[in-house]
Motif scaffolding. Structure first.
Motif, PDB file in Angstrom:
ATOM      1  N   SER A  56       0.828  -1.206   0.000  1.00 41.32           N
ATOM      2  CA  SER A  56       0.000   0.000   0.000  1.00 41.32           C
ATOM      3  C   SER A  56       0.861   1.254   0.000  1.00 41.32           C
ATOM      4  O   SER A  56       0.550   2.231  -0.686  1.00 41.32           O
ATOM      5  CB  SER A  56      -0.931  -0.004   1.218  1.00 41.32           C
ATOM      6  N   GLY A 189      -6.239  15.994   0.995  1.00 41.51           N
ATOM      7  CA  GLY A 189      -6.166  15.169   2.192  1.00 41.51           C
ATOM      8  C   GLY A 189      -4.929  15.474   3.021  1.00 41.51           C
ATOM      9  O   GLY A 189      -4.997  15.575   4.250  1.00 41.51           O
ATOM     10  N   PRO A 318      -7.863   9.288   4.594  1.00 36.44           N
ATOM     11  CA  PRO A 318      -9.002   8.823   3.793  1.00 36.44           C
ATOM     12  C   PRO A 318     -10.292   9.577   4.067  1.00 36.44           C
ATOM     13  O   PRO A 318     -11.079   9.826   3.145  1.00 36.44           O
ATOM     14  CB  PRO A 318      -9.125   7.345   4.189  1.00 36.44           C
ATOM     15  N   ILE A 321     -10.196  12.780   2.064  1.00 33.51           N
ATOM     16  CA  ILE A 321     -10.425  12.557   0.633  1.00 33.51           C
ATOM     17  C   ILE A 321     -11.900  12.282   0.365  1.00 33.51           C
ATOM     18  O   ILE A 321     -12.494  12.810  -0.585  1.00 33.51           O
ATOM     19  CB  ILE A 321      -9.539  11.401   0.138  1.00 33.51           C
ATOM     20  N   LEU A 322     -12.513  11.455   1.215  1.00 28.91           N
ATOM     21  CA  LEU A 322     -13.937  11.168   1.046  1.00 28.91           C
ATOM     22  C   LEU A 322     -14.779  12.414   1.278  1.00 28.91           C
ATOM     23  O   LEU A 322     -15.817  12.599   0.623  1.00 28.91           O
ATOM     24  CB  LEU A 322     -14.358  10.056   2.009  1.00 28.91           C
ATOM     25  N   ILE A 371      -8.264   4.900  -0.757  1.00 27.55           N
ATOM     26  CA  ILE A 371      -8.794   4.785   0.609  1.00 27.55           C
ATOM     27  C   ILE A 371      -8.332   3.481   1.250  1.00 27.55           C
ATOM     28  O   ILE A 371      -7.874   3.452   2.409  1.00 27.55           O
ATOM     29  CB  ILE A 371     -10.333   4.857   0.588  1.00 27.55           C
ATOM     30  N   PHE A 374      -4.539   3.692   2.096  1.00 32.40           N
ATOM     31  CA  PHE A 374      -4.266   4.477   3.301  1.00 32.40           C
ATOM     32  C   PHE A 374      -4.667   3.698   4.560  1.00 32.40           C
ATOM     33  O   PHE A 374      -3.968   3.756   5.584  1.00 32.40           O
ATOM     34  CB  PHE A 374      -5.004   5.807   3.254  1.00 32.40           C
ATOM     35  N   ASN A 375      -5.776   2.980   4.497  1.00 35.68           N
ATOM     36  CA  ASN A 375      -6.198   2.200   5.667  1.00 35.68           C
ATOM     37  C   ASN A 375      -5.204   1.078   5.976  1.00 35.68           C
ATOM     38  O   ASN A 375      -4.854   0.848   7.144  1.00 35.68           O
ATOM     39  CB  ASN A 375      -7.593   1.624   5.428  1.00 35.68           C
TER      40      ASN A 375
END
Length: 389
Positions: A56, A189, A318, A321-322, A371, A374-375
């Protein structure tokens, strides 16, 4: 007892008669570097074992390289239009034509109008092979808005067309717009988290260190902000911004809104840590030596759990961004001519349009991938920062 020196015997000259254990010796050799390693080295060793987090992290590095060189990587500019190819479906990329290797190419297409549905129908013409050109000169642009250039990583064939992810209602290349939209969606973000990180550290540190009525006031503010529904609050704050503002000012306003609303969780984490650490002996020693509270918090308390804060900030991005994507999708955030993933998804709000042209939903794919990345990265950092793991 076997293996122990007699009382008074010099330890440096004592040889144990215990049997040699090669497995124990190997473990001791492996543990020797960890004894002298710094906290950062130990975190890196633990993070490397989290394969999904490493992948990631590499994916996110690649995405931010795309952000840095979006103009070069995109086959066309963000507003280049081809009015003869409105709502063109994605073109398939081929390597072989009639059994012969050609290299990356697409077939030329013909367009006809269905008079019954008034829908454009595109068909491939296999007699027209249009190879991709690499490191080619195409539409002019300004790199980072400063350097004039016209070099692109790949371009369509001379006189040909290239819509690898299709085109929209104005004949603009969806792939190019996704690449350009990453610049806004990914940087907002980072900037929003920077602001919320600063607010969380300052307010959480003050509340945790001083306590008393200061802690009470800050906690009540946090509870009020967390009790308000997120989407209506975003909509109300975004609606305050005048429509006459320039896109750059609107971008700054959205960043400030996201930063001002996302600091509460980090502030509570900092407060809980400082409440536990402010009673330690080294804090008392710093107070006796005359250190000011600001120095104690910044130099002695916060560095002790900075690794946890970094992991928390990674998991917060995230949400930023969302938030931008949701505001822009609802028409309350960024507005054209600015391009972001949320603005691109506004094309897919109409169900009938989406049923006919499903490729307009493709900007949601990078949103989901970023997303998730990042998680996973945040999980890896959190596990690496946890001393009990």
């Amino acid at each position: 007892m076997t293996g122990l020196p007699p009382p008074g015997a010099p330890l440096g000259h004592y040889v144990s008669d215990a049997p040699f254990d090669p497995l124990a010796a190997e473990r001791a050799a492996e543990a020797a570097p960890a004894v002298a390693a710094t906290q950062g080295q130990v975190m890196w060793w633990k993070f490397r074992r989290h394969r999904l987090a490493v992948i990631s992290g590499l994916f996110l590095i690649a995405m931010y390289l795309v952000v840095a060189f979006a103009e070069f990587l995109a086959p066309s500019t963000v507003d280049t239009r081809n009015v003869e190819r409105i709502y063109a479906p994605p073109q398939a990329l081929h390597l072989f034509d009639k059994g012969q290797f050609v290299g990356p190419f697409v077939y030329g297409r013909d367009m006809t109008l269905d008079l019954d549905t008034l829908r454009r129908v595109y068909t491939d013409d296999t007699s027209r092979v249009e190879p991709l050109r690499f490191f080619c000169h195409g539409a002019a642009y300004r790199m980072w808005g400063l350097i004039p250039a016209d070099l692109h990583l790949f371009c369509p064939a001379n006189g040909g067309e290239l819509f690898l992810l299709g085109s929209d209602r104005l004949g603009r290349d969806v792939l190019s717009r996704i690449i350009h939209g990453a610049r806004i969606s990914l940087t907002i973000g980072i900037l929003g988290v920077t602001m919320s990180f600063a607010l969380g550290l300052i307010l959480g540190g003050i509340a945790g260190y001083h306590g008393g009525w200061i802690d009470l006031v800050i906690q009540r503010v946090i509870e009020v902000l967390q009790s308000i529904p997120t989407i209506p609050l975003w909509m109300a704050l975004a609606a305050i911004m005048p429509v006459t503002w320039s896109p750059i000012v609107v971008y700054a306003g959205i960043t400030v809104i996201l930063g001002l609303l996302d600091w509460t969780g980090l502030a509570r984490a900092v407060r809980s840590k400082l409440l536990a650490l402010r009673e330690e002996d080294y804090v008392l020693a710093a107070q006796i030596m005359g250190a000011r509270p600001r120095r104690i918090i910044a130099r002695h308390l916060i560095p002790g759990f900075m690794s946890h804060l970094i992991a928390s900030a990674t998991l917060t991005i995230p949400g930023m961004i969302l938030g931008e994507t949701a505001l822009s999708f609802l028409g309350l955030g960024l507005r054209p001519p600015v391009t972001s993933w949320g603005i691109l998804l506004t094309e897919a709000r109409n169900v009938s349009t989406l049923a006919l042209y499903p490729w307009l939903l493709l900007p949601a794919v990078p949103v989901v991938l970023v997303i998730l990345a990042f998680n996973f990265l945040g999980d890896g950092l959190r596990d690496a920062a946890d001393p009990l793991r």
